[in-house]
Design an enzyme around this catalytic site. Structure first.
Site, PDB file in Angstrom:
ATOM      1  N   GLU A  43       0.873  -1.166   0.000  1.00 38.68           N
ATOM      2  CA  GLU A  43       0.000   0.000   0.000  1.00 38.68           C
ATOM      3  C   GLU A  43       0.916   1.224   0.000  1.00 38.68           C
ATOM      4  O   GLU A  43       1.814   1.320   0.839  1.00 38.68           O
ATOM      5  CB  GLU A  43      -0.879  -0.002   1.265  1.00 38.68           C
ATOM      6  CG  GLU A  43      -1.851   1.149   1.248  1.00 38.68           C
ATOM      7  CD  GLU A  43      -2.745   1.221   2.482  1.00 38.68           C
ATOM      8  OE1 GLU A  43      -2.676   0.329   3.345  1.00 38.68           O
ATOM      9  OE2 GLU A  43      -3.506   2.202   2.556  1.00 38.68           O
ATOM     10  N   ARG A 267       5.315 -12.896   9.694  1.00 38.38           N
ATOM     11  CA  ARG A 267       5.761 -11.526   9.581  1.00 38.38           C
ATOM     12  C   ARG A 267       7.150 -11.409  10.200  1.00 38.38           C
ATOM     13  O   ARG A 267       7.404 -12.005  11.250  1.00 38.38           O
ATOM     14  CB  ARG A 267       4.783 -10.677  10.404  1.00 38.38           C
ATOM     15  CG  ARG A 267       4.419  -9.389   9.819  1.00 38.38           C
ATOM     16  CD  ARG A 267       3.440  -8.646  10.716  1.00 38.38           C
ATOM     17  NE  ARG A 267       3.562  -7.243  10.357  1.00 38.38           N
ATOM     18  CZ  ARG A 267       2.977  -6.721   9.289  1.00 38.38           C
ATOM     19  NH1 ARG A 267       2.195  -7.453   8.523  1.00 38.38           N
ATOM     20  NH2 ARG A 267       3.161  -5.459   8.987  1.00 38.38           N
ATOM     21  N   LYS A 277       4.570   0.803   9.130  1.00 44.94           N
ATOM     22  CA  LYS A 277       4.629   2.065   8.392  1.00 44.94           C
ATOM     23  C   LYS A 277       3.932   3.183   9.159  1.00 44.94           C
ATOM     24  O   LYS A 277       4.385   4.318   9.153  1.00 44.94           O
ATOM     25  CB  LYS A 277       3.965   1.893   7.021  1.00 44.94           C
ATOM     26  CG  LYS A 277       4.898   1.320   5.972  1.00 44.94           C
ATOM     27  CD  LYS A 277       4.211   1.229   4.628  1.00 44.94           C
ATOM     28  CE  LYS A 277       3.283   0.039   4.580  1.00 44.94           C
ATOM     29  NZ  LYS A 277       2.553  -0.105   3.337  1.00 44.94           N
TER      30      LYS A 277
HETATM   31  P1  ATP Z   1       2.792  -2.040   7.766  1.00 49.98           P
HETATM   32  O1  ATP Z   1       2.015  -2.501   8.961  1.00 49.98           O
HETATM   33  O2  ATP Z   1       4.218  -1.790   8.047  1.00 49.98           O
HETATM   34  O3  ATP Z   1       2.137  -0.921   7.047  1.00 49.98           O
HETATM   35  P2  ATP Z   1       1.582  -3.706   5.842  1.00 49.98           P
HETATM   36  O4  ATP Z   1       1.447  -5.171   5.917  1.00 49.98           O
HETATM   37  O5  ATP Z   1       0.386  -2.876   6.068  1.00 49.98           O
HETATM   38  O6  ATP Z   1       2.761  -3.288   6.784  1.00 49.98           O
HETATM   39  P3  ATP Z   1       1.706  -3.487   3.016  1.00 49.98           P
HETATM   40  O7  ATP Z   1       2.139  -2.341   2.218  1.00 49.98           O
HETATM   41  O8  ATP Z   1       0.255  -3.801   3.039  1.00 49.98           O
HETATM   42  O9  ATP Z   1       2.228  -3.258   4.497  1.00 49.98           O
HETATM   43  O10 ATP Z   1       2.537  -4.793   2.709  1.00 49.98           O
HETATM   44  C1  ATP Z   1       2.908  -5.275   1.454  1.00 49.98           C
HETATM   45  C2  ATP Z   1       3.322  -6.701   1.629  1.00 49.98           C
HETATM   46  O11 ATP Z   1       4.416  -6.787   2.542  1.00 49.98           O
HETATM   47  C3  ATP Z   1       2.208  -7.538   2.217  1.00 49.98           C
HETATM   48  O12 ATP Z   1       2.133  -8.750   1.495  1.00 49.98           O
HETATM   49  C4  ATP Z   1       2.621  -7.767   3.635  1.00 49.98           C
HETATM   50  O13 ATP Z   1       2.132  -8.986   4.100  1.00 49.98           O
HETATM   51  C5  ATP Z   1       4.146  -7.737   3.535  1.00 49.98           C
HETATM   52  N1  ATP Z   1       4.756  -7.331   4.793  1.00 49.98           N
HETATM   53  C6  ATP Z   1       4.544  -6.189   5.479  1.00 49.98           C
HETATM   54  N2  ATP Z   1       5.225  -6.180   6.635  1.00 49.98           N
HETATM   55  C7  ATP Z   1       5.905  -7.348   6.694  1.00 49.98           C
HETATM   56  C8  ATP Z   1       6.790  -7.948   7.649  1.00 49.98           C
HETATM   57  N3  ATP Z   1       7.115  -7.345   8.786  1.00 49.98           N
HETATM   58  N4  ATP Z   1       7.300  -9.169   7.351  1.00 49.98           N
HETATM   59  C9  ATP Z   1       6.991  -9.787   6.209  1.00 49.98           C
HETATM   60  N5  ATP Z   1       6.166  -9.289   5.278  1.00 49.98           N
HETATM   61  C10 ATP Z   1       5.617  -8.081   5.507  1.00 49.98           C
HETATM   62 MG    MG Z   2      -1.297  -2.503   5.075  1.00 52.11          MG
END
Ligand code: ATP
Ligand code: MG
Length: 568
Positions: A43, A267, A277
């Site tokens: 995102e 994760r 983020k």
């Molecule tokens: P954040 O909480 O940091 O915003 P998010 O999961 O909302 O993380 P996205 O932009 O939606 O962030 O993530 C893109 C991809 O990265 C998704 O498939 C998510 O599962 C993966 N991802 C995000 N954070 C991690 C992590 N700590 N370890 C492994 N994969 C991750």
């Molecule tokens: Mg997200």
């Protein structure tokens, strides 16, 4: 589970159940002759962090292994939080990590198709427009132990639903007044299946579609269908989406579209590190750090600026693999991979961070000579260079003690040490200022020990680095330490926040370090080991004649450990 010791796992076959699943699907031709297709779906609401690196290595890395393809897809369904700056930084960071996508996609490219499919579900009696408020919907949802209750609008006739949904799209209703919901099962043990919201009304300008839409699909409705449109075979995401998987499948089955499959993995969590983020954005906004690319940030841009390399991050990700349970990885493991990589590639140089002037009384005044030094003892192809030497040099303040504590083998009065690659010197006396601080050390040298060894076989217990004062360049040095004092930054007292776990000493700035002159030509992509001090790289804040270096990592400091043990 803590992966504290990288050597404890077999480096050739790190665990990765995802690879096994894909290999099995290829073997059984689950998708016929179609190639393996994955996607990385960030995102665009912030910069990528090291957790995303893990996901990127999985999505791109596994597709590569099986001759497949990976799309970079922006999950841009939330116009209020998303920005072009993030879209740009994400592309830059994915490429920096070493991956290239097949197609660059946006969930917003599918808004039209998603809308058509919503109409299809309404016509099939599988979706309805609900006039309850968000709060009322929450109240009707039930709990983990109690079933939900039906909305009074659940039985709306298809024609009315169609009419209202079209008018929602046309902008006739204010934000939050109505939603479109899937009609599944308000009594489902899985709360995600209790008539989840598919669309909400939001009169917001989208960074790509402008004002074309005032209804936006929810993540769960957009994600699986986007996967299906791109014919994603393996849609890998983190474990928090496991409970959403039935819904992911439900939409695809109801619509009868390409059956992408979602698979969840753990994760990445790292000690002393915050991977969210949303929270990192707060640090940027509140100026807790200097920006998204502050070298203390766990963002890829932060790691890049700090001097980390994509090779080391990829090696780290390969080692941690993927599993079906969440754990925490020690930050030292990531650092281990980075040290390993830098040890091989970094050019050696001499730099004195906290300079103390040293005068060699028996060295001819005005004389200058060049000692030959290997650029990288690990890599003979890196060549050698001449480092200027003269009567006055800088050494580290901490390499001299007037009264040496036990086991202190560096310079002190009457003691002989080696100046790296140069000569043996023996300290004779010190000069102090009015405050009693040592400002100069005088010593004598042994001309026969040129190159750093004495022909009589005399041994010294210590080798120290130095920079000739007449030839030195000055530079600013930024030393970084952990951003948090606690291994789990989220461990704080009630009423407090992660801010209370911030390390007040995470950045130390030294304004007048003295560097050997060859460093004047350093480039941003260069990596250095300042001998005995640590790994460093040039910071983009540098201007010609005013250089700034970042410490990527310290070398392991055995002295600090000894001092700590003895309680000094
Ligand atoms: P954040 O909480 O940091 O915003 P998010 O999961 O909302 O993380 P996205 O932009 O939606 O962030 O993530 C893109 C991809 O990265 C998704 O498939 C998510 O599962 C993966 N991802 C995000 N954070 C991690 C992590 N700590 N370890 C492994 N994969 C991750
Ligand atoms: Mg997200």
């Amino acid at each position: 589970m803590t992966n504290s010791n990288p050597e404890s796992q077999d480096a050739r076959t790190p665990s990765n159940f995802l690879r096994d699943i894909i290999a099995e699907d290829v073997r059984t031709k689950k998708y016929g002759d179609a190639v393996i297709q994955t996607r990385f779906p960030p995102e665009p609401n912030g910069y990528l962090h090291i957790g995303h690196a893990k996901a990127i290595c999985i999505d791109f890395g596994l597709a590569d292994e099986f001759g497949g393809k990976t799309n970079l897809r922006f999950d841009d369904t939330n116009p209020e939080k998303e920005e072009q700056e993030y879209v740009d930084s994400i592309q830059k960071d994915v490429r920096w990590l070493g991956f290239e996508w097949d197609h660059l996609c946006y969930a917003s490219d599918y808004f039209g198709q998603l809308y058509e499919w919503a109409l299809q579900l309404i016509k099939a009696g599988k979706a309805y427009v609900d006039d309850l408020s968000a709060e009322e919907i929450r109240q009707h949802r039930g709990t983990l132990t109690e079933p939900g209750t039906d909305s009074p609008y659940r039985t709306r006739p298809v024609e009315e639903n169609l009419d209202l949904f079209v008018r929602m799209k046309q902008g006739e209703f204010p934000d939050g007044s109505r939603v479109l919901r899937a009609k599944i099962d308000m009594a489902s043990p899985n709360i995600n299946m209790r008539d989840p919201v598919m669309y909400r009304i939001l009169h917001a300008t989208h960074q790509r579609t402008g004002d074309e839409w005032c209804i936006y699909p929810m993540y769960d409705y957009a994600h699986g269908q986007s996967d299906s449109i791109e014919r994603v075979t393996h849609s890998m995401c983190t474990l928090e989406f496991a409970d959403h998987q039935p819904l992911y499948r439900w939409y695809i089955e109801q619509l009868g579209i390409f059956p992408s499959q979602q698979i969840e993995f753990d994760r990445l969590n790292i000690t002393y590190t915050l991977l969210s983020k949303r929270k990192l954005l707060q640090f940027v906004q509140e100026k807790t750090v200097r920006g998204w690319d502050d070298p203390r940030m766990p963002t890829l841009s932060g790691f890049r600026r700090r001097g980390f390399t994509p090779e080391a991050i990829r090696a780290f990700c390969a080692q941690i693999g993927a599993s079906r349970t969440n754990g925490t990885t020690d930050i030292e493991m990531l650092e281990h991979f980075q040290r390993d990589d830098l040890n091989r590639r970094a050019s050696r140089a001499m730099a004195v961070l906290r300079p103390l002037k040293l005068v060699i009384d028996n060295y001819p005044a005005g004389k200058e000579e060049f000692v030959e030094v290997a650029n990288n003892p690990e890599d003979s192809s890196a060549g050698t260079r001449g480092v200027p030497f003269s009567k006055e040099i800088y050494i580290e303040h901490e390499d001299f003690r007037e009264i040496p504590p036990p086991k202190y083998y560096r310079l002190s009065p009457g003691k002989e040490v080696r100046l790296r690659n140069a000569y043996f010197i023996t300290a004779q006396r010190v000069v102090k200022d009015e405050g009693g601080n040592i400002v100069e050390v005088h010593c004598t040298y042994d001309p026969a020990s040129r190159g750093g060894n004495s022909p009589d076989g005399r041994k010294v217990k210590s080798t120290i680095h130095w920079v000739s004062t007449a030839h030195a360049i000055s530079a600013e040095i930024r030393l970084y330490d952990k951003l948090f004092t606690k291994a789990d930054p989220g461990d704080f007292e009630e009423g407090e926040s992660v801010l209370s776990n911030l390390n007040p000493n995470s950045l130390e700035i030294l304004l007048d370090a003295k560097l050997e002159p060859s460093l004047a030509n350093a480039k941003l992509e260069d990596r250095f080991q300042f001998e005995r001090v640590g790994y460093f790289c040039l910071d983009p804040d540098s201007t010609p004649g005013s250089l700034v270096f970042n410490r990527t990592l310290a070398l392991k400091d055995s002295w600090a450990k000894i001092e700590k043990k003895s309680g000094a």
